[in-house]
Write a protein that holds these residues in place. Structure first.
Motif, PDB file in Angstrom:
ATOM      1  N   LEU A   8      -6.259  -6.710  -1.700  1.00  0.00           N
ATOM      2  CA  LEU A   8      -6.370  -6.560  -0.251  1.00  0.00           C
ATOM      3  C   LEU A   8      -5.471  -7.512   0.532  1.00  0.00           C
ATOM      4  O   LEU A   8      -4.880  -7.122   1.550  1.00  0.00           O
ATOM      5  N   ALA A   9      -5.376  -8.769   0.099  1.00  0.00           N
ATOM      6  CA  ALA A   9      -4.674  -9.767   0.911  1.00  0.00           C
ATOM      7  C   ALA A   9      -3.212  -9.407   1.182  1.00  0.00           C
ATOM      8  O   ALA A   9      -2.757  -9.532   2.327  1.00  0.00           O
ATOM      9  N   PRO A  10      -2.430  -8.960   0.176  1.00  0.00           N
ATOM     10  CA  PRO A  10      -1.043  -8.589   0.496  1.00  0.00           C
ATOM     11  C   PRO A  10      -0.948  -7.433   1.485  1.00  0.00           C
ATOM     12  O   PRO A  10      -0.061  -7.431   2.356  1.00  0.00           O
ATOM     13  N   ARG A  11      -1.861  -6.471   1.387  1.00  0.00           N
ATOM     14  CA  ARG A  11      -1.834  -5.343   2.324  1.00  0.00           C
ATOM     15  C   ARG A  11      -2.215  -5.797   3.734  1.00  0.00           C
ATOM     16  O   ARG A  11      -1.648  -5.341   4.728  1.00  0.00           O
ATOM     17  N   ILE A  12      -3.191  -6.698   3.812  1.00  0.00           N
ATOM     18  CA  ILE A  12      -3.592  -7.227   5.117  1.00  0.00           C
ATOM     19  C   ILE A  12      -2.457  -8.028   5.743  1.00  0.00           C
ATOM     20  O   ILE A  12      -2.132  -7.869   6.932  1.00  0.00           O
ATOM     21  N   ALA A  13      -1.826  -8.891   4.955  1.00  0.00           N
ATOM     22  CA  ALA A  13      -0.743  -9.725   5.474  1.00  0.00           C
ATOM     23  C   ALA A  13       0.424  -8.878   5.971  1.00  0.00           C
ATOM     24  O   ALA A  13       1.042  -9.193   6.997  1.00  0.00           O
ATOM     25  N   ALA A  14       0.712  -7.781   5.250  1.00  0.00           N
ATOM     26  CA  ALA A  14       1.827  -6.910   5.627  1.00  0.00           C
ATOM     27  C   ALA A  14       1.420  -5.837   6.637  1.00  0.00           C
ATOM     28  O   ALA A  14       2.274  -5.071   7.091  1.00  0.00           O
ATOM     29  N   LYS A  15       0.132  -5.772   6.980  1.00  0.00           N
ATOM     30  CA  LYS A  15      -0.405  -4.705   7.831  1.00  0.00           C
ATOM     31  C   LYS A  15      -0.021  -3.334   7.262  1.00  0.00           C
ATOM     32  O   LYS A  15       0.347  -2.405   7.985  1.00  0.00           O
ATOM     33  N   ASP A  16      -0.128  -3.230   5.946  1.00  0.00           N
ATOM     34  CA  ASP A  16       0.230  -2.011   5.218  1.00  0.00           C
ATOM     35  C   ASP A  16      -1.036  -1.332   4.741  1.00  0.00           C
ATOM     36  O   ASP A  16      -1.653  -1.747   3.762  1.00  0.00           O
ATOM     37  N   TYR A  17      -1.415  -0.272   5.428  1.00  0.00           N
ATOM     38  CA  TYR A  17      -2.660   0.426   5.104  1.00  0.00           C
ATOM     39  C   TYR A  17      -2.402   1.827   4.551  1.00  0.00           C
ATOM     40  O   TYR A  17      -3.337   2.626   4.409  1.00  0.00           O
ATOM     41  N   ALA A  18      -1.153   2.139   4.247  1.00  0.00           N
ATOM     42  CA  ALA A  18      -0.800   3.497   3.822  1.00  0.00           C
ATOM     43  C   ALA A  18      -1.285   3.759   2.395  1.00  0.00           C
ATOM     44  O   ALA A  18      -1.456   2.844   1.595  1.00  0.00           O
ATOM     45  N   ASN A  19      -1.495   5.043   2.102  1.00  0.00           N
ATOM     46  CA  ASN A  19      -1.844   5.515   0.755  1.00  0.00           C
ATOM     47  C   ASN A  19      -2.997   4.733   0.130  1.00  0.00           C
ATOM     48  O   ASN A  19      -2.850   4.116  -0.935  1.00  0.00           O
ATOM     49  N   PRO A  20      -4.164   4.732   0.778  1.00  0.00           N
ATOM     50  CA  PRO A  20      -5.291   3.964   0.236  1.00  0.00           C
ATOM     51  C   PRO A  20      -5.760   4.507  -1.106  1.00  0.00           C
ATOM     52  O   PRO A  20      -5.829   5.717  -1.303  1.00  0.00           O
TER      53      PRO A  20
END
Length: 300
Positions: free
Chosen positions: A223-235
């Motif tokens: 989760l942390a890398p996605r949160i930091a990058a604001k990358d929520y695509a393709n869950p």
């Protein structure tokens, strides 16, 4: 000569069902598949699975029947719908349910199967889509030791560990506990990262900073890398799934007269995501409950 592999049926070809079935095919199993939405079976059919027309036909052509569906109601429907599983079950067959559903209902479903001479193992999994793709799932099982012995060859290409935690229904209790920990962890990760962002540090460095320490976890590293990058695509997993499992935890707590205040709070926070139309989104979006707007300093 090696012993012939049992014929398998599988129902539920979603995010987890697809990679599970692919690994079973790669392991050499004859696999019959059915899905409520037939188009979801097409890739696996092209890969070598046999697509059939009904749950009953799955039973007629399979010694072991695997399920991986959304919720308790879906399993109930599969069992009792016209041309469903229950009316076609034969003595000696085995249903293994990878779904995450209610323990009490699981015991009731198992009793229905036993009346037909069949057996039931609840085998919910942890490890997500990546774990399923790599054959690195953790499977927590409820059922008889003899039925689990029958499933060793099925579980082998799917899991890094298989643990029997008791009789039928016990696997579902263990999965609820797993999801209580995962859900609360995800929310604290989001809360912590929002605070770190507000403090101006390089939040993308935190997964590496925490790696190997007491705060480290698979949810943190996912989760942390996605949160930091604001990358929520393709869950690969969703808020909806976590909220469903927290509701199962609340139901179980009521049945056992146990207090679960942390999980209750987690469910309330995830319900806030639901009111914002984010049920189908990645749990990384939970950070938006805590992020502040630069103009006002108030949470979004």
């Amino acid at each position: 000569m090696s012993e012939a592999l049992p014929s398998l049926g599988f129902i539920g070809l979603g995010l987890m069902g697809q990679p599970i079935c692919k690994r079973l095919l790669d392991a050499g199993f004859q696999l019959n598949i059915w899905n409520r939405t037939p188009t979801k079976a097409e890739k696996l059919a092209a890969y070598g699975a046999q697509q059939v027309s009904s749950p009953a036909e799955i039973v007629k052509n399979s010694e072991i029947i695997g399920l991986c569906v959304t919720d308790t109601a879906s399993v109930q429907h599969l069992l009792n719908q016209p041309d469903g599983l229950l009316e076609a079950l034969q003595p000696g067959q085995l249903i293994v349910d990878f779904s995450s559903i209610a323990p009490l209902a699981t015991r009731q479903f198992a009793e229905q199967a036993r009346k037909r001479g069949a057996d039931w193992v609840d085998a919910p999994v942890s490890g997500g889509v990546q774990g399923a793709e790599l054959g690195q799932l953790a499977i927590m099982c409820g059922g008889s030791p003899s039925s689990l012995d029958r499933l060793q060859g099925v579980f082998s290409p799917l899991a890094r560990q298989v643990t029997r935690v008791g009789e039928v229904g016990s696997g579902q209790v263990a999965k609820i506990g797993n999801q209580m920990l995962v859900s609360c962890n995800a929310l604290v990760i989001a809360e912590m990262l929002a605070l770190a962002e507000a403090s101006g540090i390089e939040v993308e460095q935190l997964p590496a900073a925490f790696a190997g320490g007491f705060a480290d976890s698979l949810p943190l590293q996912i989760l942390a890398p996605r949160i930091a990058a604001k990358d929520y695509a393709n869950p690969k997993w969703t808020v909806k799934t976590l909220l469903k499992d927290l509701q199962l935890a609340a139901d179980l707590a009521r049945q056992e007269d146990q207090a679960t205040p942390m999980s209750h709070l987690a469910a309330q926070l995830m319900q806030m995501q639901a009111t914002q139309g984010r049920l189908e989104e990645d749990p990384a979006t939970l950070v938006e409950l805590y992020r502040q707007t630069p103009q006002t300093g108030k949470s979004k």
